[in-house]
Design a protein around this motif. Structure first.
Motif, PDB file in Angstrom:
ATOM      1  N   THR A 120      -6.487  66.795 -70.238  1.00 36.42           N
ATOM      2  CA  THR A 120      -7.117  68.056 -70.642  1.00 36.42           C
ATOM      3  C   THR A 120      -7.099  68.233 -72.153  1.00 36.42           C
ATOM      4  OG1 THR A 120      -5.026  69.255 -70.289  1.00 36.42           O
ATOM      5  CG2 THR A 120      -6.578  69.191 -68.455  1.00 36.42           C
ATOM      6  N   LEU A 121      -6.015  67.822 -72.796  1.00 32.25           N
ATOM      7  CA  LEU A 121      -5.953  67.918 -74.249  1.00 32.25           C
ATOM      8  C   LEU A 121      -6.957  66.972 -74.901  1.00 32.25           C
ATOM      9  CD1 LEU A 121      -2.071  68.097 -74.814  1.00 32.25           C
ATOM     10  CD2 LEU A 121      -3.717  69.978 -74.932  1.00 32.25           C
ATOM     11  N   ALA A 122      -7.102  65.768 -74.341  1.00 31.87           N
ATOM     12  CA  ALA A 122      -8.055  64.801 -74.886  1.00 31.87           C
ATOM     13  C   ALA A 122      -9.491  65.291 -74.714  1.00 31.87           C
ATOM     14  CB  ALA A 122      -7.870  63.448 -74.208  1.00 31.87           C
ATOM     15  N   ALA A 127     -14.562  67.383 -77.002  1.00 29.52           N
ATOM     16  CA  ALA A 127     -15.603  68.413 -77.104  1.00 29.52           C
ATOM     17  C   ALA A 127     -15.729  68.922 -78.536  1.00 29.52           C
ATOM     18  CB  ALA A 127     -15.288  69.566 -76.153  1.00 29.52           C
ATOM     19  N   ASP A 128     -14.585  69.048 -79.218  1.00 33.18           N
ATOM     20  CA  ASP A 128     -14.598  69.553 -80.593  1.00 33.18           C
ATOM     21  C   ASP A 128     -15.161  68.532 -81.581  1.00 33.18           C
ATOM     22  OD1 ASP A 128     -13.501  71.928 -79.768  1.00 33.18           O
ATOM     23  OD2 ASP A 128     -11.445  71.387 -80.269  1.00 33.18           O
ATOM     24  N   ASN A 129     -14.815  67.248 -81.387  1.00 35.48           N
ATOM     25  CA  ASN A 129     -15.157  66.235 -82.382  1.00 35.48           C
ATOM     26  C   ASN A 129     -16.470  65.516 -82.115  1.00 35.48           C
ATOM     27  OD1 ASN A 129     -12.825  65.721 -84.478  1.00 35.48           O
ATOM     28  ND2 ASN A 129     -11.862  66.290 -82.541  1.00 35.48           N
ATOM     29  N   ASP A 170     -20.191  62.354 -70.859  1.00 32.99           N
ATOM     30  CA  ASP A 170     -20.906  62.832 -72.053  1.00 32.99           C
ATOM     31  C   ASP A 170     -20.431  62.161 -73.332  1.00 32.99           C
ATOM     32  OD1 ASP A 170     -22.366  64.519 -70.456  1.00 32.99           O
ATOM     33  OD2 ASP A 170     -21.137  66.292 -70.875  1.00 32.99           O
ATOM     34  N   TYR A 171     -19.259  61.496 -73.282  1.00 33.24           N
ATOM     35  CA  TYR A 171     -18.682  60.901 -74.484  1.00 33.24           C
ATOM     36  C   TYR A 171     -18.536  59.380 -74.359  1.00 33.24           C
ATOM     37  CZ  TYR A 171     -17.195  65.781 -74.366  1.00 33.24           C
ATOM     38  OH  TYR A 171     -17.171  67.143 -74.238  1.00 33.24           O
ATOM     39  N   ALA A 172     -19.036  58.815 -73.265  1.00 30.27           N
ATOM     40  CA  ALA A 172     -18.813  57.391 -72.992  1.00 30.27           C
ATOM     41  C   ALA A 172     -19.340  56.493 -74.108  1.00 30.27           C
ATOM     42  CB  ALA A 172     -19.445  57.006 -71.659  1.00 30.27           C
TER      43      ALA A 172
END
Length: 312
Positions: A120-122, A127-129, A170-172
């Protein structure tokens, strides 16, 4: 006060709530020296109590709630007091509740509590970066780390129904593709009077280089040196105690996968009593076979991504 005013009977009560016991910010994610979670408080709180600690309760799918008491350390010009909870590479989806406690004059107080997981932290950091102006190298680290954890869980048959990379579609594209080159070799020099039963790498928790002895080696000192700096060596006589074995363990940070180190046992006069090993995590990963090749590949991708991120 937990005592009956009529008969004097008492009952056991939990810690008193203390609104002053609060964390400084939200939990942080550790991914360079080790995988884990980190919380901190203002060091100014320390003067108000005899002791401050954090209770970490991790929900393991097999063991249930596993509790660990975390003692802190001063950080950043002694402005903050930091608590670290290290997480196994196969436990990134497991929730951990971090609760702040303090003791004053024998009485225990409880403060703020957080619940999160490495996953969850990752995902929050991703999402932020991933936004415009974010840190693409950090995104690569996070995606490669979650993929590494998923591979470890799959290969070692742990909690496969809950893999940490199921929500990163979404980040793959930030993830590292291809197979990292692995060219280093394990070198052993000298003979020594103490034999090593086995030398290997452990990738189930922190990445560790291990030397396994079939005899009592408590009279000797383990020493590991990387780039001229001594690394912490743990001589573990309990894990393999039932077999009469002793394990020398040296943790390797994610960015250090390709860094060579020398490891050996030494007597009181500084003489090596084993062969002197020149090794790296990469050198051991190179020799893995079968399904562990997948672990080696994802581990090296993660390590290379952290090294690139740390270099700026």
């Amino acid at each position: 006060d937990a005592e009956c005013n009529t008969c004097g009977a008492t009952r056991e009560v939990g810690p008193a709530k203390d609104e002053a016991l609060v964390f400084y910010g939200n939990p942080g994610l550790s991914f360079q020296d080790y995988i884990g979670m980190q919380v901190m408080i203002s060091s100014a709180l320390l003067k108000n109590y005899d002791e401050i600690y954090v209770e970490a309760i991790q929900i393991d799918p097999d063991l249930g709630a596993v509790t660990n008491k975390l003692n802190g350390f001063l950080y950043f010009y002694d402005m903050f007091y930091v608590f670290d909870q290290q997480i196994l590479s196969w436990s990134m989806t497991e929730n951990v509740t971090l609760t702040l406690y303090a003791v004053k004059d024998g009485k225990t107080y409880v403060g703020q509590s957080f619940t999160a997981s490495v996953e969850t932290l990752a995902l929050t950091k991703l999402a932020d970066n991933a936004k415009e102006g974010g840190n693409a190298k950090l995104c690569t680290v996070l995606v490669d780390m979650l993929n590494y954890g998923a591979t470890v869980q799959t290969v070692f048959d742990h909690n496969e129904a809950n893999l940490p990379n199921t929500q990163i579609a979404d980040y793959a594209s930030y993830g590292t593709a291809g197979t990292p080159g692995m060219t280093a070799d394990v070198k052993k020099e000298g003979t020594g009077s103490v034999g090593v039963l086995r030398d290997s790498i452990s990738m189930q928790s922190k990445v560790e280089i291990q030397l396994l002895f079939a005899v009592d080696v408590s009279a000797y000192t383990g020493k590991a040196v990387m780039n001229g700096v001594e690394k912490t060596v743990i001589m573990d006589t309990e894990t393999m105690g039932a077999y009469g074995w002793t394990v020398l363990r040296v943790a390797v940070g994610a960015a250090e996968m390709r860094e060579m180190m020398t490891i050996a046992l030494y007597d009181a006069n500084g003489n090596a009593v084993t062969q002197v090993y020149t090794v790296s995590a990469e050198a051991y990963a190179k020799g893995l076979t079968g399904d562990k090749v997948d672990v080696a590949v994802t581990m090296m991708r993660y390590g290379d991504a952290v090294a690139a991120y740390a270099a700026g």
